[in-house]
Enzyme design. Structure first.
Site, mmCIF file in Angstrom:
data_model
loop_
_atom_site.group_PDB
_atom_site.id
_atom_site.type_symbol
_atom_site.label_atom_id
_atom_site.label_comp_id
_atom_site.label_asym_id
_atom_site.label_seq_id
_atom_site.Cartn_x
_atom_site.Cartn_y
_atom_site.Cartn_z
ATOM 1 N N ASP A 12 0.863 -1.186 0.000
ATOM 2 C CA ASP A 12 0.000 0.000 0.000
ATOM 3 C C ASP A 12 0.896 1.230 0.000
ATOM 4 O O ASP A 12 2.078 1.160 0.369
ATOM 5 C CB ASP A 12 -0.941 0.008 1.210
ATOM 6 C CG ASP A 12 -0.196 -0.059 2.541
ATOM 7 O OD1 ASP A 12 0.738 -0.867 2.653
ATOM 8 O OD2 ASP A 12 -0.530 0.720 3.455
ATOM 9 N N GLU A 23 -0.140 -1.041 5.683
ATOM 10 C CA GLU A 23 0.890 -0.497 6.565
ATOM 11 C C GLU A 23 0.699 0.997 6.790
ATOM 12 O O GLU A 23 0.814 1.485 7.904
ATOM 13 C CB GLU A 23 2.277 -0.761 5.959
ATOM 14 C CG GLU A 23 3.428 -0.522 6.935
ATOM 15 C CD GLU A 23 3.912 0.931 6.987
ATOM 16 O OE1 GLU A 23 4.638 1.266 7.932
ATOM 17 O OE2 GLU A 23 3.562 1.736 6.101
#
Ligand SMILES: NCCCC(=O)N[C@@H](Cc1c[nH]cn1)C(=O)O
Ligand SMILES: [Zn+2]
Ligand SMILES: [Zn+2]
Length: 520
Positions: free
Chosen positions: A147, A212
């Site tokens: 991400d 994250e």
């Protein structure tokens, strides 16, 4: 452009059209010119030479895959369905890539993310993958995330953030350095052994997540759940989610700060006021909040919360020497950061205040008028956001109490009729590693082989929460082996990773596998 001295790498030398061995004699010539600042590493031989040549020859394919991954807008920060779908697509691409490598891949359902408005969004599955289970080999587990932070070209990007664009050896694009590039570098290293039909020197496991940047909401639970399963055979964990402290010198990271994040709400009522109608007759929430936020830290960076430094580990002489050994050009660092003057004048002081002392940062005010123009509003309710980076041996609950007591005291002195509420919304512990561990030794040797120099042994001022979680839960050695250069601009506009760092980083991981196997 790769950082200065790209010529010291086999990949850059490739463009001179010589063979690897010819490069090395040219390298020796360059070293003489340079005054020998970097000591030449012994040339790779045998398998390592084959591996490096393969990586050099296939570097454009590796860059192409990074381009495909950067094209996926896998932003986990903005909780909207369109982006969540992109994130799911990203995880699917990665799972597919690992399957093609021959890995056993499990995409573990991570449940739902509950949003403040009562809605929910799917958390992308966490990939647990493994390749090899030879009991004679060490098992090295790589953690990374796919991400990214939000990025829009109108925020000041020179190129489209989701179209990887190479300019002078710099690969611009959101996620190139944080963290798609390093994840792919690890995959490139593994795939090179597979492509050459060579036995992988280590068993490899992957933990790849997609949340994250949003605080890894499902990861800790999964690590706990899989402690006796997936993680039971893991010997070492490697994370490559931070940067060097230099544009040229590689680094190994052995500590990060933690973070405690606070919200302080000051409320008069839920609606805003007209400042002509109400200005002058009430305590304004924003004025209270600005006073509260202004009481936290002084202009020299010292935190003003009583007792906050009480438990900070004292500095030892041995520790001081570690900062002296870091090759950091303060002036270059200052210039590249575009800061007129730092709070500290020496390298040692600066590093200590980044790595081993707490710091307090004020992040923002929710509810404040912030758009252009001159709106005559009095916000009715505002929330100030700040956080304190924690270091060994600060105690999180003591810090929480100290912050609340301090804000209560400052607020009480104002005699305001508003309501103040303080909450600690995030508590992340600092992490430190044992650098005498085998994998640190292996990484140092691999760095010497690939880059011809010793690494800077660094800590990181930011927080990678999963490092501490892995360490505490699995109780195995955790190492951070960054690939990106100090000026990569993670989370910023024009994030980039140098082609040089990406390709040499892929070699570094391959060399690391071989060194780990030797030490086992
Ligand atoms: N160089 C690695 C940076 C990773 C990162 O940005 N981590 C966040 C984690 C965090 C801490 N508090 C809230 N999130 C960071 O800000 O350090
Ligand atoms: Zn990251
Ligand atoms: Zn990040």
């Amino acid at each position: 452009m790769p950082p200065e001295r790209p010529e010291f790498t086999s990949c850059a030398l490739r463009s001179f059209g010589h063979s690897y061995r010819h490069h090395l004699s040219f390298l020796a010539f360059l070293l003489l010119l340079d005054g020998g600042m970097f000591s030449p590493s012994s040339p790779p031989t045998g398998l390592l030479e084959k591996v490096f040549q393969y990586i050099d020859l296939h570097q454009d394919e590796f860059v192409q895959t990074l381009k495909e991954w950067v094209a996926v807008e896998s932003d986990s920060v903005q909780p909207v369905l369109r982006l969540r779908r992109e994130l799911l697509r990203m995880m699917g691409l990665a799972a597919e890539r690992l399957r093609l490598l021959g890995a056993r891949v499990d995409s573990v359902d991570a449940g739902l993310q509950q949003l403040p408005d009562g809605q929910s969004l799917p958390i992308p599955p966490i990939i647990l993958a493994e390749l090899g289970d030879d009991p004679k080999k060490p098992t090295v587990c790589f953690y990374g995330h796919l991400d990214v932070q939000p990025a829009r070209q109108e925020d000041g990007w020179v190129t489209d953030p989701h179209t990887l664009t190479e300019v002078d050896g710099k690969l611009y694009g959101r996620g190139t350095t944080d963290n798609k590039g390093p994840v792919l570098a690890w995959i490139n290293a593994v795939s090179t052994f597979r492509a050459l039909d060579e036995d992988l020197p280590v068993n490899v496991k992957f933990v790849i997540e997609g949340m994250e940047e949003a605080g890894s909401p499902a990861l800790e639970e999964l690590v706990q759940k899989e402690k006796a399963g997936f993680f039971s055979s893991v010997d070492y964990i490697v994370i490559s989610d931070n940067l060097w402290i230099s544009r040229r010198t590689p680094a190994l990271t052995y500590g990060t700060r933690g973070n405690s994040y606070f919200m302080v709400e000051v409320k008069c009522r839920d609606q805003d006021f007209h400042s002509g109608t109400f200005g002058g007759i009430l305590n304004e929430p924003m004025a209270d909040l600005v006073a509260l936020l202004g009481s936290l830290v002084d202009s020299s960076g010292r935190i003003l919360i009583p007792g906050i430094y009480d438990h900070v580990a004292p500095v030892t002489e041995e520790e001081k020497r570690t900062y002296e050994a870091i090759n950091l050009d303060l002036e270059e660092y200052r210039k590249s950061s575009q800061v007129k003057k730092f709070l500290f004048d020496t390298k040692e002081e600066l590093l200590m205040h980044l790595w081993r002392y707490p710091s307090l940062s004020i992040h923002g005010i929710e509810g404040a008028f912030h758009e252009p123009g001159a709106k005559t509003v009095i916000p009715g309710r505002v929330i100030g956001k700040f956080s304190i980076r924690l270091v060994p041996h600060m105690n999180m609950s003591v810090v929480e109490k100290q912050v609340k007591q301090h804000l209560d005291y400052i607020f009480s002195k104002r005699n305001s009729s508003n309501q103040m509420t303080v909450s600690m919304t995030l508590g992340l512990h600092p992490w430190t590693a044992n650098t005498r561990d085998n994998q640190y030794l292996a990484a140092k040797r691999a760095i010497k082989t690939v880059f011809g120099t010793e690494p800077d042994m660094i800590r990181d001022g930011s927080t990678i929460p999963i490092a501490k979680i892995f360490q505490d839960t699995i109780q195995k050695s955790v190492m951070m082996l960054p690939l990106g250069a100090v000026d990569d601009g993670e989370h910023s506009q024009n994030e980039k990773m140098n082609r040089w760092n990406y390709i040499e980083g892929s070699k570094l991981f391959a060399a690391f596998f071989l060194e780990m196997a030797k030490l086992h």
